[in-house]
Write an enzyme that holds these catalytic residues in place. Structure first.
Site, short mmCIF file in Angstrom:
data_model
loop_
_atom_site.label_atom_id
_atom_site.label_comp_id
_atom_site.label_asym_id
_atom_site.label_seq_id
_atom_site.Cartn_x
_atom_site.Cartn_y
_atom_site.Cartn_z
N LYS A 168 92.52 104.12 6.81
CA LYS A 168 91.95 103.05 5.97
C LYS A 168 90.83 103.64 5.12
O LYS A 168 89.90 104.27 5.65
CB LYS A 168 91.43 101.94 6.88
CG LYS A 168 91.37 100.59 6.23
CD LYS A 168 91.06 99.53 7.30
CE LYS A 168 90.91 98.16 6.71
NZ LYS A 168 90.49 97.19 7.73
O1 G3P Z 1 89.48 94.10 8.29
C1 G3P Z 1 88.99 93.59 7.11
C2 G3P Z 1 88.88 92.11 6.98
O2 G3P Z 1 90.00 91.48 7.53
C3 G3P Z 1 87.56 91.51 7.36
O3 G3P Z 1 87.60 90.12 7.54
O4 G3P Z 1 86.60 87.95 8.25
O5 G3P Z 1 85.16 90.04 8.18
O6 G3P Z 1 85.92 88.96 6.09
P1 G3P Z 1 86.24 89.24 7.52
#
Ligand code: G3P
Length: 220
Positions: free
Chosen positions: A89
């Protein structure tokens, strides 16, 4: 559409795997820190544990911490060596795009993360990213429409014939999952609660209770 779970929590990953519909896992440095995983050795071991839980053929995104090309390449190569499930990633920054292009030449699968615009999506696809992660929930958080970005990227990728898979990330609810599927996402990554939330319908509960009651009446 594929389902990835967005967590570094081994219990949640186990539960989602046992549920039988899981295609992969995405992690990020915040999710790793939330589980208290620190230090290179522990981080590597944790990714290996995740790969073993999900089993062969599943995709496990492991994020680089470096932000310069050389550092990202060195780190990404190490991550890719942990297990064949690992997808490296990489953040959507200048050196990140360069690193994705390099990994693509080496045959190392990548997930381009922190994507918030169609322009970024085009760059990642041109570089040969395997997955593209537009962050839907974080766009919604600032009162923009996250899902319209998925639709826009789907239109661009379909028109241009790009192979990069659209991985709708920062997905927070069952409704987000349904909307992402309608918008053309190839993959959603979300917490276990959002996946399990798809199960819920009051008419299912009422219907099942009636079936079981009728069966009991007829059979004693
Ligand atoms: O892994 C990246 C992403 O899915 C993060 O999600 O909920 O922290 O905005 P969030």
């Amino acid at each position: 559409m594929q389902f990835f779970i967005d967590t570094a929590n081994l219990d949640d990953i186990r539960e989602a795997t046992e549920f039988g519909i899981l295609d992969g896992v995405t992690t990020n440095p915040s999710l790793m820190a939330k589980e208290g995983i620190s230090g290179d050795k522990n981080v590597m071991q944790h990714y290996l544990d995740i790969c073993k839980i999900v089993g062969p053929g599943k995709e496990v995104s492991a994020e680089v911490i470096s932000t310069d090309f050389k550092g990202m390449v060195a780190e990404g190569k190490k991550l890719a060596e942990i297990h064949e499930n690992i997808v490296v990633k990489v953040p959507m920054i200048r050196d990140g795009v360069k690193a994705i292009a390099h990994f693509s030449e080496l045959g190392i699968r990548t997930n381009c993360t922190l994507v918030f615009s169609a322009g970024q999506a085009i760059l990642a696809a041109k570089a040969g990213a395997t997955y593209l992660s537009p962050f839907i929930g974080r766009i919604d958080d600032i009162s923009w429409d996250g899902m319209s970005l998925i639709k826009e990227i789907f239109e661009i990728y379909s028109t241009a014939g790009y192979d990069t898979a659209i991985l709708a990330a920062s997905i927070r609810s069952p409704l987000h999952i349904v909307q992402a599927a309608k918008a053309g996402a190839d993959v959603v990554t979300c917490p276990l609660s959002a996946i399990l939330g798809l199960l819920n319908h009051p008419l299912t509960d009422i219907g099942l209770a009636k079936f079981l009651a009728d069966h009991k009446k007829a059979n004693g």
